[in-house]
Design an enzyme around this catalytic site. Structure first.
Site, short mmCIF file in Angstrom:
data_model
loop_
_atom_site.label_atom_id
_atom_site.label_comp_id
_atom_site.label_asym_id
_atom_site.label_seq_id
_atom_site.Cartn_x
_atom_site.Cartn_y
_atom_site.Cartn_z
N LYS A 153 -1.55 -4.98 4.87
CA LYS A 153 -0.96 -4.95 3.53
C LYS A 153 0.05 -6.08 3.47
O LYS A 153 0.99 -6.13 4.26
CB LYS A 153 -0.25 -3.60 3.31
CG LYS A 153 0.56 -3.53 2.03
CD LYS A 153 1.18 -2.15 1.85
CE LYS A 153 2.12 -2.09 0.64
NZ LYS A 153 2.74 -0.75 0.49
N ASP A 155 2.78 -7.67 1.26
CA ASP A 155 3.65 -7.39 0.12
C ASP A 155 4.12 -8.71 -0.51
O ASP A 155 3.82 -9.79 0.00
CB ASP A 155 4.83 -6.54 0.59
CG ASP A 155 5.30 -5.57 -0.47
OD1 ASP A 155 5.06 -5.84 -1.67
OD2 ASP A 155 5.94 -4.55 -0.11
N SER A 187 -0.52 -7.36 -2.65
CA SER A 187 0.40 -6.87 -3.68
C SER A 187 0.55 -7.89 -4.81
O SER A 187 1.39 -7.73 -5.70
CB SER A 187 1.75 -6.54 -3.07
OG SER A 187 1.61 -5.55 -2.08
N ARG A 212 -2.51 -3.73 -5.03
CA ARG A 212 -1.59 -2.92 -5.81
C ARG A 212 -1.39 -3.60 -7.15
O ARG A 212 -0.98 -4.74 -7.23
CB ARG A 212 -0.25 -2.83 -5.05
CG ARG A 212 -0.27 -1.79 -3.92
CD ARG A 212 -0.17 -0.38 -4.47
NE ARG A 212 0.93 -0.32 -5.42
CZ ARG A 212 2.22 -0.31 -5.07
NH1 ARG A 212 2.56 -0.30 -3.81
NH2 ARG A 212 3.16 -0.28 -5.99
N ASP A 216 5.49 0.91 -7.56
CA ASP A 216 5.43 1.89 -6.47
C ASP A 216 5.41 3.30 -7.04
O ASP A 216 6.15 3.61 -7.98
CB ASP A 216 6.70 1.80 -5.60
CG ASP A 216 6.66 0.63 -4.63
OD1 ASP A 216 5.70 -0.17 -4.68
OD2 ASP A 216 7.60 0.51 -3.84
#
Ligand SMILES: *[C@@H]1O[C@H](CO)[C@@H](O)[C@H](O)[C@H]1NC(C)=O
Ligand SMILES: *[C@@H]1O[C@H](CO)[C@@H](O)[C@H](O)[C@H]1NC(C)=O
Length: 432
Positions: A153, A155, A187, A212, A216
């Protein structure tokens, strides 16, 4: 039949990031939503981000049936690093919380038959202020490959969102060049949406296995409905980009934590399955209550989420009352075998189950006769003809989730229970 289906899967994945991964939405467990940046292992020995937490979770994923149900990735999110890189410039895992280093953690995870997910950030720093990869991309990727990670992942804190359109693909290219299959979770659009830019989802789907899109998720019904509403409101520009190898990600499952009732947890599992969303638990599997565990392990709902056609479902109907938006809504996902998964979600919280009836048009189902199965198994199987209204009764902040099997198709493919046989799905997964 099988040949056709495999062909379909093959065609869609050619539009995706071609690393052979995430042909169905990734399933697993991730630290962030439940464990955040808890680093004090003296005060919170069972909750701090540490080798202990990961090993304990690995054991539970295997022993409690989560791996068998499909949850295969075990991921560490932010707060695993030392604040300073090592003398060789490499990332260093926190020395107290990961006393044996990350390769040891990876080995443990792999020995259990699970896959290892890690977290970094494309900017100078991670969101929690640990070293990011910017300027050290190749070295950090090499370090991750040395640790044998399976999922990353990446970010997007501490970097300008305008740099992401080039940066995320460049990083993905470096990942690819290592030759190790690493699922790439970006992200990228979340930060661009936040900056009111319009993300280039076609490019994102070409370079990332999942991404994403937005905020959040937090542990509350308010946060869950906010995210559901956003995905419904923006579905016309999002849904088309989901498919085998590339998925929209509305964020982790809250199920089993503090903020959702059992009904509300059922809503998230249903809507995430309609959305073909990654199913990433973030919960203490040692203390989860059985009713929430049952939701996470509901195999008929997981089968909807993992449907090999990989077509993201839509919010097809909603009702606004007294100016209050979206109190009752219908979500519909078409599945590979010609059946439909349909969720009736109530955002009402005024006390009693809400009874309503719908036409086939409102539910966006073709005319015909159906066998209807309640995926949470509160009701028995019903026969329904689209000349009639379909009646539902939905708990406040709850869901009814049904599979609609057209008569012709149910005669052709139903197993004893009428549910799609796991064997067919497994064959598809393994061959695609
Ligand atoms: C790298 O990309 C090529 C071309 O898209 C693909 O065929 C290959 O499987 C990828 N390799 C890995 C390890 O992701
Ligand atoms: C990252 O850090 C470097 C060195 O301190 C600085 O020059 C650069 O502007 C920073 N980049 C961003 C995107 O913050």
């Amino acid at each position: 039949m099988l040949v056709t289906l495999i062909f379909l899967v093959g065609v869609s994945s050619s539009l995706a990031l071609d690393n052979g991964l995430a042909l169905t939405p990734p399933m697993g467990w991730l630290t962030w939503e439940r464990f955040r940046c808890i680093t004090d292992c003296k005060k919170y020995p069972n909750e701090c981000i540490s080798e202990n937490l990961i090993k304990r979770t690995a054991d539970l994923m295997v022993n409690e049936g989560y791996l068998d149900a499909g949850y295969e990735y075990l991921g560490i999110d932010d707060c695993w690093l030392e604040k300073e890189r090592g003398p060789d410039g490499r990332m260093v895992p926190d020395k107290e919380r990961f006393p044996n280093g990350m390769k040891a953690v990876a080995d443990y995870i792999h020995s259990k038959g699970l896959k290892f997910g890690m977290y970094e950030d494309y900017g100078n720093l991670t969101c929690a202020g640990y070293p990011g990869v910017l300027g050290n991309e190749r070295l950090d990727i090499q370090t991750f490959v040395d640790w044998e990670i399976d999922y990353l992942k990446l970010d997007g804190c501490y970097i300008n969102p305008t740099a992401m359109d080039a940066g995320y693909p460049a990083f993905g290219k470096m990942l690819n060049e290592t030759g190790r299959q690493i699922l790439y979770s970006c992200s990228w659009p979340a930060y661009q949406e936040d900056a009111k830019m319009l993300p280039d989802y076609a490019s994102i789907a070409e370079h990332c296995n999942m991404w994403r899109n937005w905020d959040d998720i937090e542990d509350s019904w308010a946060s869950l409905t906010k995210i559901m509403n956003w995905f419904g409101d923006n579905q016309d520009r999002l849904a088309q980009h989901a498919g085998p190898g590339h998925w929209n990600d509305p964020d982790m499952l809250l199920i089993g934590n503090f903020g959702l009732t059992e009904d509300q947890a059922r809503v998230q599992m249903a809507v995430w399955s309609i959305l073909a969303a990654p199913l990433l638990m973030s919960v203490d599997l040692a203390t989860i209550k059985p009713e929430f565990k049952a939701i996470l392990l509901n195999k008929d709902i997981i089968a909807v989420n993992q449907d090999p056609l990989g077509k993201q479902g839509l919010r097809v109907w909603k009702k606004t009352e007294r100016g209050v938006r979206s109190r009752l809504e219908i979500w519909n996902r078409k599945l590979y075998d010609g059946t439909y998964a349909v969720a009736f979600v109530s955002q009402r919280d005024d006390g009693i189950p809400y009874a309503a009836s719908f036409t086939a048009d409102e539910m966006q189902l073709p005319k015909g006769e159906y066998q209807v199965q309640d995926l949470y198994k509160d009701e028995g199987v019903r026969q329904w003809n689209s000349e009639d209204h379909f009646e539902v009764r939905v708990n406040p902040s709850g869901v009814k989730f049904y599979k609609f099997i057209p008569r012709a198709s149910s005669d052709a493919i139903k197993s004893d229970s009428g549910f799609v046989s796991d064997a067919i799905v497994n064959v598809l997964m393994n061959n695609s």
